[in-house]
Design a protein around this motif. Structure first.
Motif, PDB file in Angstrom:
ATOM      1  N   ILE A  86       0.837  -1.201   0.000  1.00  0.00           N
ATOM      2  CA  ILE A  86       0.000   0.000   0.000  1.00  0.00           C
ATOM      3  C   ILE A  86       0.866   1.243   0.000  1.00  0.00           C
ATOM      4  N   SER A  87       1.935   1.225   0.782  1.00  0.00           N
ATOM      5  CA  SER A  87       2.843   2.366   0.839  1.00  0.00           C
ATOM      6  C   SER A  87       3.457   2.650  -0.528  1.00  0.00           C
ATOM      7  N   LEU A  88       3.901   1.617  -1.207  1.00  0.00           N
ATOM      8  CA  LEU A  88       4.492   1.798  -2.532  1.00  0.00           C
ATOM      9  C   LEU A  88       3.465   2.375  -3.507  1.00  0.00           C
ATOM     10  N   ALA A  89       2.221   1.892  -3.436  1.00  0.00           N
ATOM     11  CA  ALA A  89       1.178   2.375  -4.342  1.00  0.00           C
ATOM     12  C   ALA A  89       0.889   3.854  -4.111  1.00  0.00           C
ATOM     13  N   VAL A  90       0.828   4.252  -2.842  1.00  0.00           N
ATOM     14  CA  VAL A  90       0.533   5.648  -2.509  1.00  0.00           C
ATOM     15  C   VAL A  90       1.682   6.560  -2.914  1.00  0.00           C
ATOM     16  N   HIS A  91       2.898   6.187  -2.563  1.00  0.00           N
ATOM     17  CA  HIS A  91       4.044   7.052  -2.848  1.00  0.00           C
ATOM     18  C   HIS A  91       4.414   7.059  -4.329  1.00  0.00           C
ATOM     19  N   ASP A  92       4.259   5.925  -5.011  1.00  0.00           N
ATOM     20  CA  ASP A  92       4.543   5.896  -6.448  1.00  0.00           C
ATOM     21  C   ASP A  92       3.615   6.825  -7.216  1.00  0.00           C
ATOM     22  N   SER A  93       2.380   6.953  -6.736  1.00  0.00           N
ATOM     23  CA  SER A  93       1.429   7.813  -7.423  1.00  0.00           C
ATOM     24  C   SER A  93       1.829   9.276  -7.343  1.00  0.00           C
ATOM     25  N   ALA A  94       2.678   9.606  -6.358  1.00  0.00           N
ATOM     26  CA  ALA A  94       3.157  10.984  -6.236  1.00  0.00           C
ATOM     27  C   ALA A  94       4.360  11.225  -7.135  1.00  0.00           C
ATOM     28  N   LEU A  95       5.008  10.137  -7.545  1.00  0.00           N
ATOM     29  CA  LEU A  95       6.222  10.262  -8.349  1.00  0.00           C
ATOM     30  C   LEU A  95       5.972  10.090  -9.836  1.00  0.00           C
ATOM     31  N   VAL A  96       4.859   9.449 -10.184  1.00  0.00           N
ATOM     32  CA  VAL A  96       4.530   9.192 -11.585  1.00  0.00           C
ATOM     33  C   VAL A  96       3.384  10.103 -11.990  1.00  0.00           C
ATOM     34  N   SER A  97       3.566  10.842 -13.063  1.00  0.00           N
ATOM     35  CA  SER A  97       2.571  11.846 -13.453  1.00  0.00           C
ATOM     36  C   SER A  97       1.369  11.250 -14.162  1.00  0.00           C
ATOM     37  N   HIS A  98       1.447   9.990 -14.515  1.00  0.00           N
ATOM     38  CA  HIS A  98       0.304   9.356 -15.163  1.00  0.00           C
ATOM     39  C   HIS A  98       0.226   7.913 -14.696  1.00  0.00           C
ATOM     40  N   ALA A  99      -0.918   7.300 -14.917  1.00  0.00           N
ATOM     41  CA  ALA A  99      -1.100   5.927 -14.474  1.00  0.00           C
ATOM     42  C   ALA A  99      -0.188   5.000 -15.264  1.00  0.00           C
ATOM     43  N   PRO A 100       0.324   3.939 -14.626  1.00  0.00           N
ATOM     44  CA  PRO A 100       1.131   2.969 -15.356  1.00  0.00           C
ATOM     45  C   PRO A 100       0.321   2.370 -16.509  1.00  0.00           C
ATOM     46  N   ASP A 101       1.019   1.758 -17.453  1.00  0.00           N
ATOM     47  CA  ASP A 101       0.333   1.149 -18.585  1.00  0.00           C
ATOM     48  C   ASP A 101      -0.683   0.128 -18.092  1.00  0.00           C
ATOM     49  N   ALA A 102      -1.921   0.440 -18.254  1.00  0.00           N
ATOM     50  CA  ALA A 102      -2.990  -0.445 -17.814  1.00  0.00           C
ATOM     51  C   ALA A 102      -4.212  -0.158 -18.664  1.00  0.00           C
ATOM     52  N   GLU A 103      -4.853  -1.219 -19.089  1.00  0.00           N
ATOM     53  CA  GLU A 103      -6.048  -1.072 -19.908  1.00  0.00           C
ATOM     54  C   GLU A 103      -7.210  -0.686 -19.001  1.00  0.00           C
ATOM     55  N   PRO A 104      -7.755   0.521 -19.171  1.00  0.00           N
ATOM     56  CA  PRO A 104      -8.853   0.934 -18.288  1.00  0.00           C
ATOM     57  C   PRO A 104     -10.087   0.070 -18.499  1.00  0.00           C
ATOM     58  N   GLY A 105     -10.680  -0.360 -17.401  1.00  0.00           N
ATOM     59  CA  GLY A 105     -11.906  -1.140 -17.493  1.00  0.00           C
ATOM     60  C   GLY A 105     -13.118  -0.233 -17.550  1.00  0.00           C
ATOM     61  N   THR A 106     -14.265  -0.807 -17.334  1.00  0.00           N
ATOM     62  CA  THR A 106     -15.498  -0.036 -17.350  1.00  0.00           C
ATOM     63  C   THR A 106     -15.740   0.573 -15.977  1.00  0.00           C
ATOM     64  N   LEU A 107     -16.644   1.534 -15.917  1.00  0.00           N
ATOM     65  CA  LEU A 107     -16.999   2.136 -14.637  1.00  0.00           C
ATOM     66  C   LEU A 107     -17.591   1.084 -13.710  1.00  0.00           C
ATOM     67  N   ALA A 108     -18.374   0.180 -14.262  1.00  0.00           N
ATOM     68  CA  ALA A 108     -18.976  -0.880 -13.455  1.00  0.00           C
ATOM     69  C   ALA A 108     -17.895  -1.767 -12.834  1.00  0.00           C
ATOM     70  N   ASP A 109     -16.852  -2.063 -13.604  1.00  0.00           N
ATOM     71  CA  ASP A 109     -15.745  -2.866 -13.078  1.00  0.00           C
ATOM     72  C   ASP A 109     -15.058  -2.137 -11.921  1.00  0.00           C
ATOM     73  N   LEU A 110     -14.868  -0.842 -12.093  1.00  0.00           N
ATOM     74  CA  LEU A 110     -14.203  -0.034 -11.077  1.00  0.00           C
ATOM     75  C   LEU A 110     -15.048   0.034  -9.801  1.00  0.00           C
ATOM     76  N   GLN A 111     -16.340   0.191  -9.973  1.00  0.00           N
ATOM     77  CA  GLN A 111     -17.236   0.243  -8.817  1.00  0.00           C
ATOM     78  C   GLN A 111     -17.250  -1.088  -8.067  1.00  0.00           C
ATOM     79  N   LYS A 112     -17.181  -2.179  -8.816  1.00  0.00           N
ATOM     80  CA  LYS A 112     -17.145  -3.506  -8.190  1.00  0.00           C
ATOM     81  C   LYS A 112     -15.856  -3.688  -7.396  1.00  0.00           C
ATOM     82  N   ALA A 113     -14.728  -3.241  -7.962  1.00  0.00           N
ATOM     83  CA  ALA A 113     -13.445  -3.342  -7.267  1.00  0.00           C
ATOM     84  C   ALA A 113     -13.447  -2.482  -6.002  1.00  0.00           C
TER      85      ALA A 113
END
Length: 400
Positions: A86-113
């Motif tokens: 969790i610490s790496l995820a939080v701090h990495d998000s401050a160091l990377v200006s955009h999301a890592p290469d990842a195929e965005p899912g649907t809003l429904a998928d995100l809400q389920k997660a």
């Protein structure tokens, strides 16, 4: 009790490895030889680079292995690993200006997660959150970057909640710096969502972090200011607004009680009860778990803080918990119940209540200081019960 810094590096490695991991398993996880692990544990000297690998495999920092900082008491290896992720995820998000290469899912998928993350949090499943929270943050950032307009706002709201859970877990597990950082990220994402209630509710989270950090006056101010900013009116008294407002008032009341400020605590609690009465039923809007029941359960803790034992016991007698009350919220209240029985010198009732909490929420309760405080006061009760509580809490406790 031996201080963490008084152990040798080898002893610290062995303690952190525990009985759950063999030397061979640690060596494999760290990418080093079994001989190196044996050498360290036997007091031999190794390179710092090797210690860093061992620390990563153990889910901790090299400073812990070197005795510069101690791991939180009762934290297991799976929880340390989750906290590290969790610490790496939080701090990495401050160091990377955009999301890592990842195929965005649907809003429904995100809400389920997002729902899965909150379900794990409310059940006290911290090890599982080590995988769920980083994934949610990554997916929410990818979704937000891939959309604009209303969809981007919805993605930002879920991203804010991902950081919110990260802050909650960090606060419970004693990583205050990580909690503050995660709250800051959550607030920025909430601002992008355009949801003022989400932003206000994060102020309640910040107040909780301040409270656990001993900064009670800051906790009161943050909660009170946010409550004033979204106070319900005749034009807008929706259940969501009332719930967020009431939750902020409860946070302010609890924080004021820790400062022994009876006047403000009583005023805040009164406003929380009024909001709960207007909501009319228990709910979990914006993950507040707010309603008439939560107003009563929090009042028990406030009465105990002021020494009003009789009033606390009267509330306990008349409070009925809903079947769908989140486990973490129910368990926190039951610790106050156990404390109330201790104050009334009803040792067996206190022990039985604490034993129930330990059995129903074993992962959660080991990170609650109040559980240890109650257990330390059970010396006049059953020795067998105290021994079992000690085992479930995972910390050494001595009868008074």
């Amino acid at each position: 009790m031996t201080a963490w810094s008084e152990y040798s590096t080898g002893e610290r490695v062995k303690i952190l490895r525990g009985t759950e991991m063999t030397q061979a398993a640690l060596a494999e996880a760290a990418g080093v030889s079994v001989a190196l692990v044996q050498k360290v544990e036997q007091g031999g000297s190794v390179k710092v680079a090797s210690l860093i690998k061992l620390a990563d495999a153990l889910g901790t920092d090299v400073g812990v292995l070197l005795g510069q900082q101690a791991p939180r008491r009762a934290m297991r290896r799976a929880e340390r690993t989750a906290l590290r992720a969790i610490s790496l995820a939080v701090h990495d998000s401050a160091l990377v200006s955009h999301a890592p290469d990842a195929e965005p899912g649907t809003l429904a998928d995100l809400q389920k997660a997002n729902a899965a993350v909150w379900a794990a949090y409310w059940s006290g499943d911290y090890p599982n959150l080590g995988a769920l929270v980083p994934a949610l943050i990554t997916e929410a950032r990818a979704f937000t970057d891939a959309h604009d307009g209303r969809l981007a706002e919805q993605g930002s709201a879920i991203l804010a909640e991902g950081y919110e859970v990260a802050a909650c877990v960090a606060n419970i597990l004693g990583k205050r710096d990580l909690a503050y950082a995660a709250v800051a990220h959550a607030m920025r994402a909430a601002d992008s969502s355009g949801d003022e209630l989400l932003s206000a509710n994060l102020a309640a989270l910040l107040a909780w972090v301040y409270l656990r950090d001993g900064r009670t006056e800051r906790a009161v101010k943050v909660a009170e200011d946010a409550a004033v900013s979204i106070a319900p009116s005749f034009a807008d008294a929706s259940p969501a607004r009332l719930s967020v407002f009431g939750n902020l008032m409860l946070r302010a009341a609890v924080s004021a009680s820790r400062r022994d400020d009876r006047i403000r605590a009583t005023d805040f609690l009164s406003q929380a009860h009024a909001a709960a009465a207007r909501v009319g039923k228990d709910g979990n809007l914006y993950q507040t778990a707010f309603g008439p029941t939560s107003a009563s359960t929090q009042a028990v803790g406030i009465h105990l803080a002021f020494g009003n034992i009789g009033q606390a016991l009267d509330l306990i007698e008349n409070t009925r918990l809903p079947a769908d009350m989140p486990k973490a919220a129910k368990s926190r209240y039951m610790l106050d119940v156990a404390l109330a029985w201790c104050e009334a010198r009803q040792w067996d009732k206190a022990a039985d209540t604490l034993l129930d909490v330990c059995s129903e929420a074993p992962e959660w309760v080991r990170h609650q200081e109040l559980a240890g405080q109650v257990a330390q006061r059970l010396g006049d009760g059953s020795t067998a019960k105290l021994r079992k509580i000690t085992q479930l809490l995972g910390v050494p406790l001595l009868p008074r």
